[in-house]
Design a protein around this motif. Structure first.
Motif, PDB file in Angstrom:
ATOM      1  N   ILE C  59      53.709 -71.226  51.082  1.00  0.00           N
ATOM      2  CA  ILE C  59      54.685 -71.268  50.347  1.00  0.00           C
ATOM      3  C   ILE C  59      54.700 -72.581  49.734  1.00  0.00           C
ATOM      4  O   ILE C  59      55.592 -72.596  48.281  1.00  0.00           O
ATOM      5  CB  ILE C  59      55.963 -71.931  51.291  1.00  0.00           C
ATOM      6  CG1 ILE C  59      56.119 -71.035  52.876  1.00  0.00           C
ATOM      7  CG2 ILE C  59      57.386 -72.503  51.485  1.00  0.00           C
ATOM      8  CD1 ILE C  59      56.500 -71.026  54.201  1.00  0.00           C
ATOM      9  N   LYS C  65      54.295 -62.586  46.986  1.00  0.00           N
ATOM     10  CA  LYS C  65      52.888 -61.730  48.091  1.00  0.00           C
ATOM     11  C   LYS C  65      52.471 -62.215  48.275  1.00  0.00           C
ATOM     12  O   LYS C  65      51.321 -62.672  47.612  1.00  0.00           O
ATOM     13  CB  LYS C  65      53.018 -60.201  47.023  1.00  0.00           C
ATOM     14  CG  LYS C  65      54.547 -59.597  46.656  1.00  0.00           C
ATOM     15  CD  LYS C  65      54.146 -58.168  45.762  1.00  0.00           C
ATOM     16  CE  LYS C  65      53.653 -58.409  43.636  1.00  0.00           C
ATOM     17  NZ  LYS C  65      53.345 -57.232  43.254  1.00  0.00           N
ATOM     18  N   LEU C  78      58.748 -67.466  59.428  1.00  0.00           N
ATOM     19  CA  LEU C  78      58.964 -68.672  58.129  1.00  0.00           C
ATOM     20  C   LEU C  78      58.554 -68.333  56.806  1.00  0.00           C
ATOM     21  O   LEU C  78      59.234 -67.919  55.971  1.00  0.00           O
ATOM     22  CB  LEU C  78      57.098 -69.566  58.361  1.00  0.00           C
ATOM     23  CG  LEU C  78      57.784 -70.944  58.057  1.00  0.00           C
ATOM     24  CD1 LEU C  78      58.603 -71.416  58.793  1.00  0.00           C
ATOM     25  CD2 LEU C  78      56.520 -71.239  58.236  1.00  0.00           C
ATOM     26  N   ASP C  80      59.659 -65.628  56.178  1.00  0.00           N
ATOM     27  CA  ASP C  80      60.827 -64.399  55.532  1.00  0.00           C
ATOM     28  C   ASP C  80      61.898 -65.313  55.240  1.00  0.00           C
ATOM     29  O   ASP C  80      62.621 -64.902  54.394  1.00  0.00           O
ATOM     30  CB  ASP C  80      61.476 -63.809  57.041  1.00  0.00           C
ATOM     31  CG  ASP C  80      60.788 -62.690  56.970  1.00  0.00           C
ATOM     32  OD1 ASP C  80      60.113 -61.932  56.327  1.00  0.00           O
ATOM     33  OD2 ASP C  80      61.038 -61.879  58.296  1.00  0.00           O
ATOM     34  N   GLN C  81      61.983 -66.773  55.748  1.00  0.00           N
ATOM     35  CA  GLN C  81      62.818 -67.860  55.040  1.00  0.00           C
ATOM     36  C   GLN C  81      62.802 -68.167  54.168  1.00  0.00           C
ATOM     37  O   GLN C  81      64.083 -67.728  53.268  1.00  0.00           O
ATOM     38  CB  GLN C  81      62.689 -68.621  56.206  1.00  0.00           C
ATOM     39  CG  GLN C  81      63.194 -68.874  57.662  1.00  0.00           C
ATOM     40  CD  GLN C  81      63.270 -69.950  58.405  1.00  0.00           C
ATOM     41  OE1 GLN C  81      62.972 -71.670  57.514  1.00  0.00           O
ATOM     42  NE2 GLN C  81      62.480 -70.699  59.673  1.00  0.00           N
ATOM     43  N   PHE C  82      61.870 -67.524  53.429  1.00  0.00           N
ATOM     44  CA  PHE C  82      61.451 -68.456  51.982  1.00  0.00           C
ATOM     45  C   PHE C  82      60.932 -66.678  51.260  1.00  0.00           C
ATOM     46  O   PHE C  82      60.645 -66.964  50.282  1.00  0.00           O
ATOM     47  CB  PHE C  82      60.029 -68.793  51.758  1.00  0.00           C
ATOM     48  CG  PHE C  82      60.418 -70.695  52.576  1.00  0.00           C
ATOM     49  CD1 PHE C  82      61.460 -71.357  51.527  1.00  0.00           C
ATOM     50  CD2 PHE C  82      60.399 -70.749  53.887  1.00  0.00           C
ATOM     51  CE1 PHE C  82      61.370 -72.607  52.620  1.00  0.00           C
ATOM     52  CE2 PHE C  82      60.134 -71.797  54.327  1.00  0.00           C
ATOM     53  CZ  PHE C  82      61.368 -72.794  53.705  1.00  0.00           C
ATOM     54  N   LYS C  83      62.108 -65.780  51.539  1.00  0.00           N
ATOM     55  CA  LYS C  83      61.628 -64.754  51.044  1.00  0.00           C
ATOM     56  C   LYS C  83      60.488 -63.929  50.327  1.00  0.00           C
ATOM     57  O   LYS C  83      60.554 -63.895  49.349  1.00  0.00           O
ATOM     58  CB  LYS C  83      62.847 -64.459  49.921  1.00  0.00           C
ATOM     59  CG  LYS C  83      64.293 -64.730  50.429  1.00  0.00           C
ATOM     60  CD  LYS C  83      65.463 -63.746  49.788  1.00  0.00           C
ATOM     61  CE  LYS C  83      66.462 -64.264  50.390  1.00  0.00           C
ATOM     62  NZ  LYS C  83      67.454 -63.634  51.849  1.00  0.00           N
ATOM     63  N   ILE C  84      59.367 -64.543  50.781  1.00  0.00           N
ATOM     64  CA  ILE C  84      58.381 -64.279  50.627  1.00  0.00           C
ATOM     65  C   ILE C  84      57.347 -63.366  50.607  1.00  0.00           C
ATOM     66  O   ILE C  84      57.925 -61.939  51.922  1.00  0.00           O
ATOM     67  CB  ILE C  84      56.414 -65.244  51.233  1.00  0.00           C
ATOM     68  CG1 ILE C  84      56.920 -66.661  49.981  1.00  0.00           C
ATOM     69  CG2 ILE C  84      55.397 -64.377  50.565  1.00  0.00           C
ATOM     70  CD1 ILE C  84      56.518 -67.546  50.942  1.00  0.00           C
ATOM     71  N   ARG C  85      57.296 -61.736  50.280  1.00  0.00           N
ATOM     72  CA  ARG C  85      57.078 -60.635  50.411  1.00  0.00           C
ATOM     73  C   ARG C  85      55.610 -59.980  51.223  1.00  0.00           C
ATOM     74  O   ARG C  85      54.927 -60.529  50.741  1.00  0.00           O
ATOM     75  CB  ARG C  85      56.727 -59.729  49.300  1.00  0.00           C
ATOM     76  CG  ARG C  85      57.469 -58.043  48.944  1.00  0.00           C
ATOM     77  CD  ARG C  85      57.791 -57.357  47.812  1.00  0.00           C
ATOM     78  NE  ARG C  85      58.042 -55.781  47.846  1.00  0.00           N
ATOM     79  CZ  ARG C  85      58.415 -55.498  47.071  1.00  0.00           C
ATOM     80  NH1 ARG C  85      58.408 -55.843  45.977  1.00  0.00           N
ATOM     81  NH2 ARG C  85      59.113 -54.177  47.375  1.00  0.00           N
ATOM     82  N   LEU C  86      55.652 -59.410  52.201  1.00  0.00           N
ATOM     83  CA  LEU C  86      54.891 -59.281  52.656  1.00  0.00           C
ATOM     84  C   LEU C  86      54.001 -57.854  52.647  1.00  0.00           C
ATOM     85  O   LEU C  86      54.967 -56.130  53.458  1.00  0.00           O
ATOM     86  CB  LEU C  86      55.123 -59.710  55.279  1.00  0.00           C
ATOM     87  CG  LEU C  86      55.881 -60.189  54.938  1.00  0.00           C
ATOM     88  CD1 LEU C  86      55.984 -60.718  56.402  1.00  0.00           C
ATOM     89  CD2 LEU C  86      54.683 -62.141  54.934  1.00  0.00           C
TER      90      LEU C  86
END
Lengths: 132, 296, 105
Positions: C59, C65, C78, C80-86
């Motif tokens: 983050i 990504k 965590l 997901d909260q910051f909209k990071i693509r997994l």
């Protein structure tokens, strides 16, 4: 401390709430088919995977997968023979509802923000399966 | 019994390196026979908080007290936090996540050990503490001695030592002897359990595994300067390695309990305190008199 | 747009690491400048909390990504909260360069 149950990854949860036997008014009782058990049957008997591959998809060992699968079959068999309702129950699953799978490179990915395009983030393929 | 006239109760810890050697069997029997031959005021304390099972042997027990064990878990107020990351550096357990660019600060409860370091570290008063339940302490009245007290850790919590400490800080003013039934192994919960024991009884079995795990525990207890004695349970099985080891290291044998299949099946039914055999009584008589010898 | 690929070593020939929090290195690839950088994961051998520490790093770096084998519950929550693509890939025989080539195609 007993070992925590590893949540089983369920890619495609069942779309039904329950299956009811028709034609016998004396239907008694129900069995609870857990999401992971449904997934196990689907992976082996519908997608034709072997236990090792299926276990990998669900994030568990081959042995654990075999146990879940065995239980699932017993449950379904008893429901069919004893005219029981089959209910789908969440169980120890963890769902990746917003996850997608790319048909070309096999990558599984999510869509955290809605305005993203529908290409695979790795190989940019447009052949995507939605996990819903 | 001069040592018993002291106000402080005499504490005997029953430990072993290997699991399944008979800690619980010995603890339960010791309580029974101590109450018979030594002092009526003997308490059994089940310190194996992950799986307390001494209660199984007392089917007629009655619960007399229940208390929850709390832990203080820090909570970060992001309004006051300056995101200096000092608390993150102080935290040994990686339980704090602070991300300055996005003004994010959070404590992960499952990783926190409640050491309180972050509260000392914070210069801005942004960290306060909340109570979280991690287990419970149950007191039982049994037919033997002054009863049984057990600690029970909540499933999922990793704070065994806190529950054991809370268990020990209970008020046992009427007990003269306390028996600690320790968890297996040589890890933190065991260290916490034996830390304030006056005498440690090690239970082992004459197998290679028993000897190896015993040697680990002996090394640990040597470092802690504890008086120890060994009970060889299930003797007659395995080999003589354990006796050789004990002789080489000058560790006294308190007694040997021969392996008996009938006894094992009695144990499996949870009936070890019913129809006690005379030979069992003799073994424990000897063990108790040996313990008395070594503490003087 | 930065992408992180978990890696077992600090070269492009290193194998892809299936673990996220305990990966040896993070390969940071910037799609705009095409710059590739390897960052050592200092928390890979920590007793606990490696996943959340790694997420913290991601983050901070402003990654959008992450390609790895799997993500633990703490890391996923965590990120997901910051909209990071997994992105999950299961082929551990792949090299970091293979994945980069796939992306550059």
């Amino acid at each position: 401390m007993p070992r925590r149950i590893i949540p089983r990854k369920v890619v495609f949860p069942p779309k039904f709430k329950s299956f009811m036997p028709l034609g016998d008014s004396k239907t008694k009782g129900f069995i609870e088919l857990l999401y992971e058990e449904y997934e196990a049957i689907k992976l082996v008997d519908y997608d034709m995977l072997n236990h090792l591959e299926a276990g990998k998809i669900m994030g568990i060992s081959r042995a654990t997968f075999a146990r879940i699968y065995e239980k699932a079959r017993r449950k379904v068999a008893s429901a069919l023979v004893e005219n029981k309702e089959i209910r789908s129950v969440f169980g120890n699953a963890f769902l990746n509802e917003n996850f997608f799978r790319c048909n070309d490179c096999g990558a599984i990915f999510n869509m955290p923000s809605e305005n993203e395009n529908f290409n695979c983030p790795v190989c940019k393929s447009i052949s995507i399966i939605k996990n819903k | 019994m001069n040592n018993l006239s002291k106000k402080e109760p005499f504490k005997i810890a029953v430990a072993s390196g290997k699991g399944g050697t008979g800690k619980t069997t010995v603890s339960v029997n010791l309580q029974y026979f101590i109450s018979k031959f030594w002092s009526e005021k003997v308490l059994l304390l089940d310190c194996d908080v992950e799986e307390p099972n001494d209660l199984i042997f007392f089917p007629e027990s009655e619960i007399t007290g229940n208390k929850e064990v709390h832990l203080l878990v820090p909570f970060i107020d992001t309004q006051k936090c300056t995101f200096c990351r000092k608390c993150v550096d102080w935290c040994e357990f990686n339980a704090i996540v602070v991300i300055p660019p996005v003004k994010f600060a959070q404590v992960n409860q499952s990783l926190c050990h409640s050491c309180g370091a972050c509260i000392v570290a914070c210069n801005n008063g942004a960290i306060s503490e909340n109570k979280v339940s991690i287990g419970e302490i149950n007191n039982y009245k049994t037919q033997i001695g002054v009863g049984l007290t057990e600690g029970k850790l909540k499933i999922g919590s990793a704070m065994q030592t806190s529950v054991i400490k809370a268990l020990k800080s209970e008020d046992f003013n009427n007990a003269e002897i306390i028996i600690y039934d320790a968890p297996p192994g040589t890890s933190c919960p065991v260290v916490t359990t034996v830390s304030d024991a006056d005498f440690v009884v090690l239970v082992t079995e004459p197998t290679p595994f028993g000897v190896y795990d015993l040697s680990l525990t002996v090394d640990l207890l040597k470092e802690m300067n504890k008086t120890t004695g060994v009970i060889v349970n299930k003797s007659g099985l395995g080999n003589n390695e354990v006796y050789e080891y004990l002789e080489q290291n000058n560790i006294p044998i308190l007694g040997a309990i021969p392996f008996n299949k009938n006894y094992a099946s009695k144990y499996a039914q949870g009936n070890i305190l019913k129809n006690i055999l005379i030979e069992t009584e003799d073994f424990y008589k000897e063990i108790i008199s040996n313990i008395k010898k070594y503490i003087n | 747009m930065k992408t992180v690929i978990t890696s077992t070593g600090n070269t492009l020939d290193s194998n892809f690491d299936l673990r996220f929090g305990r990966a040896a290195y993070f390969c940071v690839y910037d799609e705009e400048t095409e710059k590739i950088e390897f960052i050592e994961n200092i928390h890979s051998n920590d007793q606990g909390g490696a996943g959340s520490k790694a997420s913290e790093k991601m983050i901070e770096l402003g990654v959008t990504k992450i390609i790895s084998g799997d993500f633990g519950p703490k890391a996923m929550e965590l990120l997901d909260q910051f909209k990071i693509r997994l992105i999950l890939m299961s082929d551990e025989s792949k090299k970091v360069s293979d994945i980069l080539n796939l992306m550059k195609k």
